[in-house]
Scaffold this active site. Structure first.
Site, PDB file in Angstrom:
ATOM      1  N   SER A 201       0.833  -1.091   0.103  1.00  0.00           N
ATOM      2  CA  SER A 201      -0.013   0.079   0.027  1.00  0.00           C
ATOM      3  C   SER A 201       0.760   1.169  -0.069  1.00  0.00           C
ATOM      4  O   SER A 201       0.505   2.305  -0.209  1.00  0.00           O
ATOM      5  CB  SER A 201      -0.974   0.084   1.288  1.00  0.00           C
ATOM      6  OG  SER A 201      -0.253  -0.166   2.391  1.00  0.00           O
TER       7      SER A 201
ATOM      8  N   ASP B 230       5.165  -7.296   2.338  1.00  0.00           N
ATOM      9  CA  ASP B 230       4.533  -7.668   1.016  1.00  0.00           C
ATOM     10  C   ASP B 230       5.169  -8.183  -0.135  1.00  0.00           C
ATOM     11  O   ASP B 230       6.278  -7.469  -0.303  1.00  0.00           O
ATOM     12  CB  ASP B 230       3.559  -6.603   0.787  1.00  0.00           C
ATOM     13  CG  ASP B 230       2.079  -6.745   1.060  1.00  0.00           C
ATOM     14  OD1 ASP B 230       1.662  -8.012   1.643  1.00  0.00           O
ATOM     15  OD2 ASP B 230       1.620  -5.841   1.186  1.00  0.00           O
TER      16      ASP B 230
ATOM     17  N   LYS C  74       3.957 -12.055   2.951  1.00  0.00           N
ATOM     18  CA  LYS C  74       2.509 -11.900   2.412  1.00  0.00           C
ATOM     19  C   LYS C  74       2.508 -11.957   0.967  1.00  0.00           C
ATOM     20  O   LYS C  74       3.193 -11.029   0.521  1.00  0.00           O
ATOM     21  CB  LYS C  74       1.984 -10.954   3.192  1.00  0.00           C
ATOM     22  CG  LYS C  74       0.519 -10.736   2.780  1.00  0.00           C
ATOM     23  CD  LYS C  74      -0.446  -9.932   3.604  1.00  0.00           C
ATOM     24  CE  LYS C  74      -0.342  -8.386   3.221  1.00  0.00           C
ATOM     25  NZ  LYS C  74      -0.953  -8.123   1.929  1.00  0.00           N
TER      26      LYS C  74
ATOM     27  N   GLU D  30      -0.744 -12.454  -2.295  1.00  0.00           N
ATOM     28  CA  GLU D  30      -2.179 -12.138  -2.504  1.00  0.00           C
ATOM     29  C   GLU D  30      -2.696 -13.316  -3.397  1.00  0.00           C
ATOM     30  O   GLU D  30      -2.295 -13.768  -4.391  1.00  0.00           O
ATOM     31  CB  GLU D  30      -2.611 -11.005  -3.237  1.00  0.00           C
ATOM     32  CG  GLU D  30      -2.342  -9.756  -2.223  1.00  0.00           C
ATOM     33  CD  GLU D  30      -2.837  -8.471  -3.052  1.00  0.00           C
ATOM     34  OE1 GLU D  30      -3.308  -8.412  -4.232  1.00  0.00           O
ATOM     35  OE2 GLU D  30      -2.414  -7.330  -2.672  1.00  0.00           O
TER      36      GLU D  30
ATOM     37  N   GLU E 205      -9.580  -8.932   3.378  1.00  0.00           N
ATOM     38  CA  GLU E 205      -9.673  -7.753   3.025  1.00  0.00           C
ATOM     39  C   GLU E 205     -11.179  -7.616   2.227  1.00  0.00           C
ATOM     40  O   GLU E 205     -11.246  -8.132   1.302  1.00  0.00           O
ATOM     41  CB  GLU E 205      -8.508  -7.219   2.068  1.00  0.00           C
ATOM     42  CG  GLU E 205      -8.913  -5.644   1.589  1.00  0.00           C
ATOM     43  CD  GLU E 205      -7.559  -5.138   1.342  1.00  0.00           C
ATOM     44  OE1 GLU E 205      -6.606  -5.590   0.969  1.00  0.00           O
ATOM     45  OE2 GLU E 205      -7.708  -3.747   0.594  1.00  0.00           O
TER      46      GLU E 205
HETATM   47  O1  KIV Z   1      -0.509  -3.375   1.430  1.00  0.00           O
HETATM   48  C1  KIV Z   1      -1.001  -3.333   2.717  1.00  0.00           C
HETATM   49  O2  KIV Z   1      -1.046  -2.307   3.593  1.00  0.00           O
HETATM   50  C2  KIV Z   1      -1.781  -4.359   2.877  1.00  0.00           C
HETATM   51  C3  KIV Z   1      -2.853  -4.377   4.062  1.00  0.00           C
HETATM   52  C4  KIV Z   1      -4.004  -3.318   3.577  1.00  0.00           C
HETATM   53  C5  KIV Z   1      -3.399  -5.266   4.647  1.00  0.00           C
HETATM   54  O3  KIV Z   1      -1.958  -5.298   2.417  1.00  0.00           O
END
Ligand code: KIV
Length: 257
Positions: free
Chosen positions: A43, A81, A110, A112, A176
């Protein structure tokens, strides 16, 4: 690995799991005391760089921000991420996840998706890389930002994906923008913590983008609650500084050599 196992066990705790994002050392150090998990989320693409989507975020951007965050995180588990196009197949994912872990010293990554990325997830976990899943609204591939789980077929797919992710060995799943009763069903079905963002209070924990909750990012999403207005505080402080400089009240002898 110890931190990851401890996090997984929080599923059965009575208290909710607290997660937030951080993109830099100073914010990470403040929130670390209060969090169970700190996510360096992609994000950051929209929050810091004004990108229209997270697709433009690169591996190098994620690594550089994460190196900064690492300096502030002592207690929480730190998750990074994997950006768009960094896990298109198991080989690419393994190479990039290893790079993220070795350069940032984070505890987990993490990524998706559900069934489509199951081979990637299995490969990472087989290579001792802890993985957090992410289902529901998937910003890296979303065509719109509508919540998920209204249609029966969509509900079935998301529930199935949550079970597949658990079987593949992820230690937790971010849900989400998922309809409340589906979030409840998933949370009751799987034995790993669900972390909601716009996915109701039924989840085992919650995550928000820190910049949103402190009022630094002007997002207008239903799932965001603003707890502070940092923009105003920065503005007031800068105005005071400007006034002092203009009136020669700063620097004084105390601030000079
Ligand atoms: O990228 C991010 O900040 C996220 C959160 C919104 C869970 O994946």
């Amino acid at each position: 690995m110890k931190k990851v196992l401890e996090f997984k066990q929080k599923k059965n705790n009575k208290s909710k799991i607290i997660c937030l994002t951080a993109y830099s050392k100073n914010v990470a150090a403040i929130i670390d005391k209060h969090c169970d998990l700190i996510l360096v989320g992609d994000s950051l693409g929209s929050v810091l760089y004004n990108f229209e989507s997270t697709k433009k975020v690169t591996l190098d951007m994620m690594i550089e921000h994460s190196k900064s965050v690492r300096m502030g995180v002592k207690k929480s588990i730190m998750v990074v991420d994997m950006p768009y196009n960094s896990y298109r197949n198991p080989k690419e994912a393994l190479k990039n996840a290893k790079k993220i872990i070795s350069k940032t010293k984070c505890e987990a990554v993490k990524l998706e998706g559900g069934k489509k990325v199951i081979k990637v997830i299995q490969t990472l976990i087989k290579n001792n890389i802890p993985v957090m899943g992410h289902l529901g609204l998937l910003p890296q591939s979303a065509k719109n930002y509508k919540f998920k789980g209204k249609k029966t077929t969509e509900r079935k797919i998301i529930l199935r994906d949550s079970i597949l992710l658990e079987e593949a060995g992820v230690f937790s799943i971010v849900l989400e923008c998922i309809e409340s009763s589906l979030a409840r069903k998933i949370t009751q079905t799987i034995n790993i913590p669900t972390i909601g963002i716009g996915a109701s209070a039924y989840c085992d924990g919650q995550v928000l983008v820190t910049d949103d909750l402190i009022g630094l990012n002007k997002i207008k999403a239903r799932f965001v609650k603003r707890y502070s207005n940092i923009e105003k505080q920065i503005n007031d402080a800068v105005l005071k500084f400007k006034k002092d400089v203009v009136k020669s009240k700063f620097p004084t002898k105390k601030h000079s050599y």
